[in-house]
Motif scaffolding. Structure first.
Motif, PDB file in Angstrom:
ATOM      1  N   THR A 166      29.248  71.109  54.966  1.00  0.00           N
ATOM      2  CA  THR A 166      28.410  70.368  53.995  1.00  0.00           C
ATOM      3  C   THR A 166      29.535  70.274  52.832  1.00  0.00           C
ATOM      4  O   THR A 166      28.943  69.475  51.692  1.00  0.00           O
ATOM      5  N   GLY A 167      30.693  70.755  52.685  1.00  0.00           N
ATOM      6  CA  GLY A 167      31.476  70.182  51.532  1.00  0.00           C
ATOM      7  C   GLY A 167      31.328  71.116  50.246  1.00  0.00           C
ATOM      8  O   GLY A 167      31.743  70.763  49.269  1.00  0.00           O
ATOM      9  N   THR A 168      30.438  72.058  50.282  1.00  0.00           N
ATOM     10  CA  THR A 168      30.003  72.875  49.009  1.00  0.00           C
ATOM     11  C   THR A 168      31.062  73.910  48.809  1.00  0.00           C
ATOM     12  O   THR A 168      31.577  74.355  49.751  1.00  0.00           O
ATOM     13  N   ASP A 169      30.950  74.712  47.733  1.00  0.00           N
ATOM     14  CA  ASP A 169      31.657  75.920  47.742  1.00  0.00           C
ATOM     15  C   ASP A 169      30.806  77.192  47.721  1.00  0.00           C
ATOM     16  O   ASP A 169      31.486  78.188  47.158  1.00  0.00           O
ATOM     17  N   MET A 170      29.959  77.089  48.222  1.00  0.00           N
ATOM     18  CA  MET A 170      29.014  78.022  48.471  1.00  0.00           C
ATOM     19  C   MET A 170      29.531  79.395  49.086  1.00  0.00           C
ATOM     20  O   MET A 170      29.465  80.627  48.587  1.00  0.00           O
ATOM     21  N   SER A 171      30.239  79.429  50.060  1.00  0.00           N
ATOM     22  CA  SER A 171      31.070  80.364  50.800  1.00  0.00           C
ATOM     23  C   SER A 171      32.109  80.968  49.887  1.00  0.00           C
ATOM     24  O   SER A 171      32.226  82.322  50.191  1.00  0.00           O
ATOM     25  N   GLU A 172      32.656  80.419  48.859  1.00  0.00           N
ATOM     26  CA  GLU A 172      33.706  80.767  48.105  1.00  0.00           C
ATOM     27  C   GLU A 172      33.048  81.661  46.904  1.00  0.00           C
ATOM     28  O   GLU A 172      33.521  82.648  46.335  1.00  0.00           O
ATOM     29  N   ARG A 173      31.713  81.104  46.714  1.00  0.00           N
ATOM     30  CA  ARG A 173      30.834  81.747  45.381  1.00  0.00           C
ATOM     31  C   ARG A 173      30.306  82.887  45.876  1.00  0.00           C
ATOM     32  O   ARG A 173      30.060  83.827  45.336  1.00  0.00           O
ATOM     33  N   PHE A 174      30.122  83.226  47.273  1.00  0.00           N
ATOM     34  CA  PHE A 174      29.366  84.319  47.732  1.00  0.00           C
ATOM     35  C   PHE A 174      30.154  84.838  48.925  1.00  0.00           C
ATOM     36  O   PHE A 174      29.868  84.517  50.068  1.00  0.00           O
ATOM     37  N   PRO A 175      31.438  85.668  48.584  1.00  0.00           N
ATOM     38  CA  PRO A 175      31.821  86.110  49.875  1.00  0.00           C
ATOM     39  C   PRO A 175      30.905  87.303  50.529  1.00  0.00           C
ATOM     40  O   PRO A 175      30.095  87.833  50.044  1.00  0.00           O
ATOM     41  N   ALA A 176      30.987  87.669  51.773  1.00  0.00           N
ATOM     42  CA  ALA A 176      30.442  88.563  52.483  1.00  0.00           C
ATOM     43  C   ALA A 176      30.271  89.973  51.908  1.00  0.00           C
ATOM     44  O   ALA A 176      31.267  90.406  51.460  1.00  0.00           O
ATOM     45  N   THR A 177      29.078  90.339  51.979  1.00  0.00           N
ATOM     46  CA  THR A 177      28.850  91.662  51.529  1.00  0.00           C
ATOM     47  C   THR A 177      29.153  92.774  52.628  1.00  0.00           C
ATOM     48  O   THR A 177      28.595  92.480  53.699  1.00  0.00           O
ATOM     49  N   THR A 178      29.756  93.710  52.462  1.00  0.00           N
ATOM     50  CA  THR A 178      30.269  94.684  53.509  1.00  0.00           C
ATOM     51  C   THR A 178      29.155  95.824  53.455  1.00  0.00           C
ATOM     52  O   THR A 178      28.520  96.083  52.466  1.00  0.00           O
ATOM     53  N   ALA A 179      28.723  96.509  54.439  1.00  0.00           N
ATOM     54  CA  ALA A 179      27.630  97.661  54.596  1.00  0.00           C
ATOM     55  C   ALA A 179      28.098  98.684  53.919  1.00  0.00           C
ATOM     56  O   ALA A 179      29.191  98.696  53.287  1.00  0.00           O
TER      57      ALA A 179
END
Length: 179
Positions: A166-179
């Protein structure tokens, strides 16, 4: 343990945080996401792909009959894989697929993170979780810096799994949350 954290996409405020599988399924269902817990087959760690497929054949046959999927395979990604970093990086950027992305976690864990309707849904999937992300849903996947995942992939057409970024930076703004 499975976990779902929902954020406001603009403010990053946490709107929901649950480890209850029924609540996870309920919160993801309006997005068309299927989330289920399956009993895990009693296999030795690192079992061969054929053994993993055979162990889940009755569940797979039922699911594939219901969804009209054509086939299933097993993917394994561990930290010692020579291309682990490159494989992880390929799916860290937000993308879509032209068909549903269906995974069952036999071993390990990973995060499917969806960007839908002004919210970011971070589904931490663990051993025994089945998740189906609908086609065209903006998302990314993170198996973590030291991946250890064995998952069944169920699909109709493997070309539908090509990521379209998609070309957005969303994945950089929201790194994965670990349990």
């Amino acid at each position: 343990m499975s976990r779902l954290v929902i954020h406001d996409a603009e403010t990053k405020a946490i709107l929901a945080d649950t480890q209850d599988p029924a609540e996870i399924a309920s919160l993801l269902s309006p997005l068309g996401v299927r989330f289920e817990r399956w009993e895990v087959a009693d296999l030795p760690p690192g079992a061969e792909a054929e053994a993993v497929l055979a162990a889940y054949k009755p569940r797979l046959d039922a699911l594939m009959g219901e969804t009209k999927a054509g086939t299933a395979d097993v993917i394994r990604l561990t930290a010692d894989h020579p291309q682990a970093d490159a494989i992880r990086a390929k799916f860290l950027a937000e993308h879509i697929h032209t068909e549903d992305e269906v995974r069952f976690f036999h071993e390990g864990a990973g995060n499917f993170i969806l960007n839908v309707g002004g919210k970011v849904y971070d589904a931490h999937c663990t051993r025994g979780d089945l998740i189906s992300v609908p086609a065209e849903t903006q998302h990314w996947f993170d198996a973590g810096p030291t991946p250890n995942v064995t998952a069944l992939r169920i699909f109709t057409d493997t070309t539908g799994w090509t990521p379209h970024y998609t070309g957005t930076d969303m994945s950089e703004r929201f790194p994965a949350t670990t349990a």
